[in-house]
Scaffold this motif. Sequence first.
Motif, PDB file in Angstrom:
ATOM      1  N   ASN A 140      -1.567   4.686   6.981  1.00 59.07           N
ATOM      2  CA  ASN A 140      -1.632   3.824   5.876  1.00 59.07           C
ATOM      3  C   ASN A 140      -2.547   2.755   6.162  1.00 59.07           C
ATOM      4  OD1 ASN A 140      -1.600   2.322   3.458  1.00 59.07           O
ATOM      5  ND2 ASN A 140       0.436   3.462   2.845  1.00 59.07           N
ATOM      6  N   VAL A 141      -3.852   2.711   5.875  1.00 53.59           N
ATOM      7  CA  VAL A 141      -4.609   1.486   6.560  1.00 53.59           C
ATOM      8  C   VAL A 141      -4.251   0.146   5.844  1.00 53.59           C
ATOM      9  CG1 VAL A 141      -6.756   0.294   6.573  1.00 53.59           C
ATOM     10  CG2 VAL A 141      -6.590   2.646   7.119  1.00 53.59           C
ATOM     11  N   THR A 142      -3.569  -0.026   4.439  1.00 54.44           N
ATOM     12  CA  THR A 142      -3.248  -1.079   3.833  1.00 54.44           C
ATOM     13  C   THR A 142      -1.807  -1.565   4.504  1.00 54.44           C
ATOM     14  OG1 THR A 142      -4.504  -0.381   1.984  1.00 54.44           O
ATOM     15  CG2 THR A 142      -2.649  -2.009   1.684  1.00 54.44           C
ATOM     16  N   PHE A 143      -1.006  -0.337   4.513  1.00 59.44           N
ATOM     17  CA  PHE A 143       0.342  -0.825   5.173  1.00 59.44           C
ATOM     18  C   PHE A 143       0.106  -1.466   6.785  1.00 59.44           C
ATOM     19  CE2 PHE A 143       3.852   0.433   7.852  1.00 59.44           C
ATOM     20  CZ  PHE A 143       4.814  -0.305   7.203  1.00 59.44           C
ATOM     21  N   LEU A 144      -0.775  -0.657   7.735  1.00 60.02           N
ATOM     22  CA  LEU A 144      -0.850  -1.123   8.962  1.00 60.02           C
ATOM     23  C   LEU A 144      -1.427  -2.674   8.903  1.00 60.02           C
ATOM     24  CD1 LEU A 144      -2.247   2.196  10.448  1.00 60.02           C
ATOM     25  CD2 LEU A 144      -0.052   0.931  10.631  1.00 60.02           C
ATOM     26  N   ASN A 145      -2.344  -3.007   8.064  1.00 59.76           N
ATOM     27  CA  ASN A 145      -2.833  -4.188   8.090  1.00 59.76           C
ATOM     28  C   ASN A 145      -1.645  -5.312   7.834  1.00 59.76           C
ATOM     29  OD1 ASN A 145      -5.539  -3.825   8.685  1.00 59.76           O
ATOM     30  ND2 ASN A 145      -6.153  -3.295   6.584  1.00 59.76           N
ATOM     31  N   GLY A 149       0.493  -1.268   0.000  1.00 59.09           N
ATOM     32  CA  GLY A 149       0.100  -0.033   0.105  1.00 59.09           C
ATOM     33  C   GLY A 149       0.729   1.254   0.008  1.00 59.09           C
ATOM     34  N   ILE A 150       2.098   1.098  -0.367  1.00 57.41           N
ATOM     35  CA  ILE A 150       3.042   2.137  -0.287  1.00 57.41           C
ATOM     36  C   ILE A 150       3.236   2.710  -1.787  1.00 57.41           C
ATOM     37  CG2 ILE A 150       5.368   3.184   0.182  1.00 57.41           C
ATOM     38  CD1 ILE A 150       5.521   0.886   2.137  1.00 57.41           C
ATOM     39  N   GLY A 210      12.003  -3.526  11.083  1.00 58.33           N
ATOM     40  CA  GLY A 210      11.802  -2.318  11.743  1.00 58.33           C
ATOM     41  C   GLY A 210      10.230  -2.037  12.094  1.00 58.33           C
ATOM     42  N   ASP A 211       9.647  -2.883  11.859  1.00 65.27           N
ATOM     43  CA  ASP A 211       8.219  -2.880  12.018  1.00 65.27           C
ATOM     44  C   ASP A 211       7.857  -2.638  13.563  1.00 65.27           C
ATOM     45  OD1 ASP A 211       8.953  -5.547  12.526  1.00 65.27           O
ATOM     46  OD2 ASP A 211       7.161  -6.478  11.386  1.00 65.27           O
ATOM     47  N   VAL A 212       8.731  -3.335  14.382  1.00 67.92           N
ATOM     48  CA  VAL A 212       8.432  -3.301  15.827  1.00 67.92           C
ATOM     49  C   VAL A 212       8.688  -1.786  16.165  1.00 67.92           C
ATOM     50  CG1 VAL A 212       9.224  -4.045  18.175  1.00 67.92           C
ATOM     51  CG2 VAL A 212       8.934  -5.707  16.386  1.00 67.92           C
ATOM     52  N   GLU A 213       9.975  -1.305  15.759  1.00 65.77           N
ATOM     53  CA  GLU A 213      10.270  -0.088  16.031  1.00 65.77           C
ATOM     54  C   GLU A 213       9.524   1.081  15.582  1.00 65.77           C
ATOM     55  OE1 GLU A 213      13.754  -2.931  16.267  1.00 65.77           O
ATOM     56  OE2 GLU A 213      12.271  -2.634  14.757  1.00 65.77           O
ATOM     57  N   LEU A 214       9.085   0.934  14.296  1.00 67.92           N
ATOM     58  CA  LEU A 214       8.151   2.021  13.912  1.00 67.92           C
ATOM     59  C   LEU A 214       6.897   2.031  14.766  1.00 67.92           C
ATOM     60  CD1 LEU A 214       6.896   3.723  11.522  1.00 67.92           C
ATOM     61  CD2 LEU A 214       5.969   1.695  10.422  1.00 67.92           C
ATOM     62  N   MET A 215       6.136   0.948  15.229  1.00 70.55           N
ATOM     63  CA  MET A 215       5.156   0.954  15.928  1.00 70.55           C
ATOM     64  C   MET A 215       5.062   1.297  17.174  1.00 70.55           C
ATOM     65  SD  MET A 215       3.075   0.453  13.119  1.00 70.55           S
ATOM     66  CE  MET A 215       1.773   0.582  14.134  1.00 70.55           C
ATOM     67  N   SER A 216       6.501   1.137  18.019  1.00 70.73           N
ATOM     68  CA  SER A 216       6.664   1.570  19.167  1.00 70.73           C
ATOM     69  C   SER A 216       7.299   3.009  19.210  1.00 70.73           C
ATOM     70  CB  SER A 216       7.375   0.485  20.028  1.00 70.73           C
ATOM     71  OG  SER A 216       8.815   0.514  19.136  1.00 70.73           O
ATOM     72  N   ASP A 217       7.398   3.806  18.192  1.00 69.71           N
ATOM     73  CA  ASP A 217       8.166   4.855  18.306  1.00 69.71           C
ATOM     74  C   ASP A 217       9.345   5.001  18.977  1.00 69.71           C
ATOM     75  OD1 ASP A 217       6.073   6.461  16.960  1.00 69.71           O
ATOM     76  OD2 ASP A 217       4.823   6.492  18.853  1.00 69.71           O
ATOM     77  N   GLN A 218      10.137   3.775  18.602  1.00 71.86           N
ATOM     78  CA  GLN A 218      11.270   3.684  19.288  1.00 71.86           C
ATOM     79  C   GLN A 218      12.321   3.270  18.205  1.00 71.86           C
ATOM     80  OE1 GLN A 218      12.220   4.547  22.563  1.00 71.86           O
ATOM     81  NE2 GLN A 218      10.309   5.065  23.049  1.00 71.86           N
ATOM     82  N   TYR A 219      13.126   4.213  17.589  1.00 69.63           N
ATOM     83  CA  TYR A 219      13.899   4.031  16.591  1.00 69.63           C
ATOM     84  C   TYR A 219      15.301   3.587  16.991  1.00 69.63           C
ATOM     85  CZ  TYR A 219       9.899   6.140  14.643  1.00 69.63           C
ATOM     86  OH  TYR A 219       8.535   6.445  14.361  1.00 69.63           O
ATOM     87  N   ILE A 220      15.322   2.600  17.644  1.00 71.24           N
ATOM     88  CA  ILE A 220      16.425   1.997  18.217  1.00 71.24           C
ATOM     89  C   ILE A 220      16.395   0.525  17.957  1.00 71.24           C
ATOM     90  CG2 ILE A 220      18.188   1.640  20.302  1.00 71.24           C
ATOM     91  CD1 ILE A 220      18.010   4.487  19.230  1.00 71.24           C
ATOM     92  N   SER A 243      11.241  10.773   7.341  1.00 76.56           N
ATOM     93  CA  SER A 243      10.178  11.307   6.227  1.00 76.56           C
ATOM     94  C   SER A 243       9.060  10.362   5.898  1.00 76.56           C
ATOM     95  CB  SER A 243      11.009  11.595   5.017  1.00 76.56           C
ATOM     96  OG  SER A 243      11.577  10.505   4.518  1.00 76.56           O
ATOM     97  N   TRP A 244       8.927   9.133   6.529  1.00 77.48           N
ATOM     98  CA  TRP A 244       8.038   8.285   6.339  1.00 77.48           C
ATOM     99  C   TRP A 244       7.194   7.652   7.381  1.00 77.48           C
ATOM    100  CZ3 TRP A 244       6.087   6.297   1.724  1.00 77.48           C
ATOM    101  CH2 TRP A 244       6.748   6.719   0.755  1.00 77.48           C
ATOM    102  N   SER A 245       7.735   7.909   8.538  1.00 76.42           N
ATOM    103  CA  SER A 245       6.819   7.233   9.824  1.00 76.42           C
ATOM    104  C   SER A 245       5.655   7.851   9.869  1.00 76.42           C
ATOM    105  CB  SER A 245       7.551   7.426  11.274  1.00 76.42           C
ATOM    106  OG  SER A 245       7.743   9.001  11.191  1.00 76.42           O
ATOM    107  N   GLU A 246       5.250   9.013   9.811  1.00 77.82           N
ATOM    108  CA  GLU A 246       3.719   9.508  10.029  1.00 77.82           C
ATOM    109  C   GLU A 246       2.889   8.782   8.876  1.00 77.82           C
ATOM    110  OE1 GLU A 246       2.608  10.779  12.726  1.00 77.82           O
ATOM    111  OE2 GLU A 246       4.683  10.449  13.360  1.00 77.82           O
ATOM    112  N   ARG A 247       3.279   9.077   7.527  1.00 77.98           N
ATOM    113  CA  ARG A 247       2.607   8.653   6.348  1.00 77.98           C
ATOM    114  C   ARG A 247       2.298   7.200   6.519  1.00 77.98           C
ATOM    115  NH1 ARG A 247       6.045  10.539   1.174  1.00 77.98           N
ATOM    116  NH2 ARG A 247       7.754  10.660   2.664  1.00 77.98           N
ATOM    117  N   LEU A 248       3.200   6.374   6.955  1.00 70.96           N
ATOM    118  CA  LEU A 248       2.871   4.856   7.210  1.00 70.96           C
ATOM    119  C   LEU A 248       1.857   4.613   8.368  1.00 70.96           C
ATOM    120  CD1 LEU A 248       6.671   3.554   6.715  1.00 70.96           C
ATOM    121  CD2 LEU A 248       4.911   3.436   5.066  1.00 70.96           C
TER     122      LEU A 248
END
Length: 218
Positions: free
Chosen positions: A118-123, A18-19, A80-90, A110-115
């Motif tokens: 994005n409902v398709t991506f989140l699914n 969905g990107i 990096g899905d875990v890091e993205l969804m937890s807002d911890q980019y470590i 530049s992509w975190s907020e857009r992703l």
Amino acid sequence: MKKEKVQLRHIEKLLTYGITIEDESEIRLFTYKKGEEVLREGFPMAYLLVVVAGKAKVYASAANGRDLLLSYYVADGIVGDVELMSDQYIASTTMIALTDFVCIALPFKSWSERLKTNVTFLNHIGRELAAKLIRCSNKGVATALHDGEKRLCTYLLQVTPDDRLDETLTNVASAIGMSYRHLLRILKVLCEEKILQKEGKGYRIMNRHALESKGFVE
């Protein structure tokens, strides 16, 4: 790590998540060579990686310096899905390429907020995280219930796409939860059974079918 421009097939790969890409300069194609570090636990992550091809081992480290093998990414998935969804980019784990490992890289900044909107991506993310949880649970049960030989054979099947084990044996012993001496005893038996062959500082798989019969399916 080699950086390249993305091609049409990579743009099409992102569409399955969905990107949509409006400016190709926003993303890059990263290729990691065998043995190269993709992520290091505890260090900042600048990119979300969409796996295109290859295989990498993923492990976590304990305070005592021992490593625990967790999982693999084979030709698909998101790093990096875990890091993205937890807002911890470590990076929460360390990842090492076992073969050439090719990923599409999207900068978190530049992509975190857009992703995240994005409902398709989140699914997709939800399904992948659920699958990872199930795999980790199954692995924990299997590790607790199976003996050392079965754990070693399974490990060898997973980390030797080219039928060659070149890892330091102390690291192998740590990854599968056994002593170095016990590991050597099992390796000796597997060599006597003509399943493995000692070559220099490493081992080569001579009978993968026999090795598969001794391992377990995760």
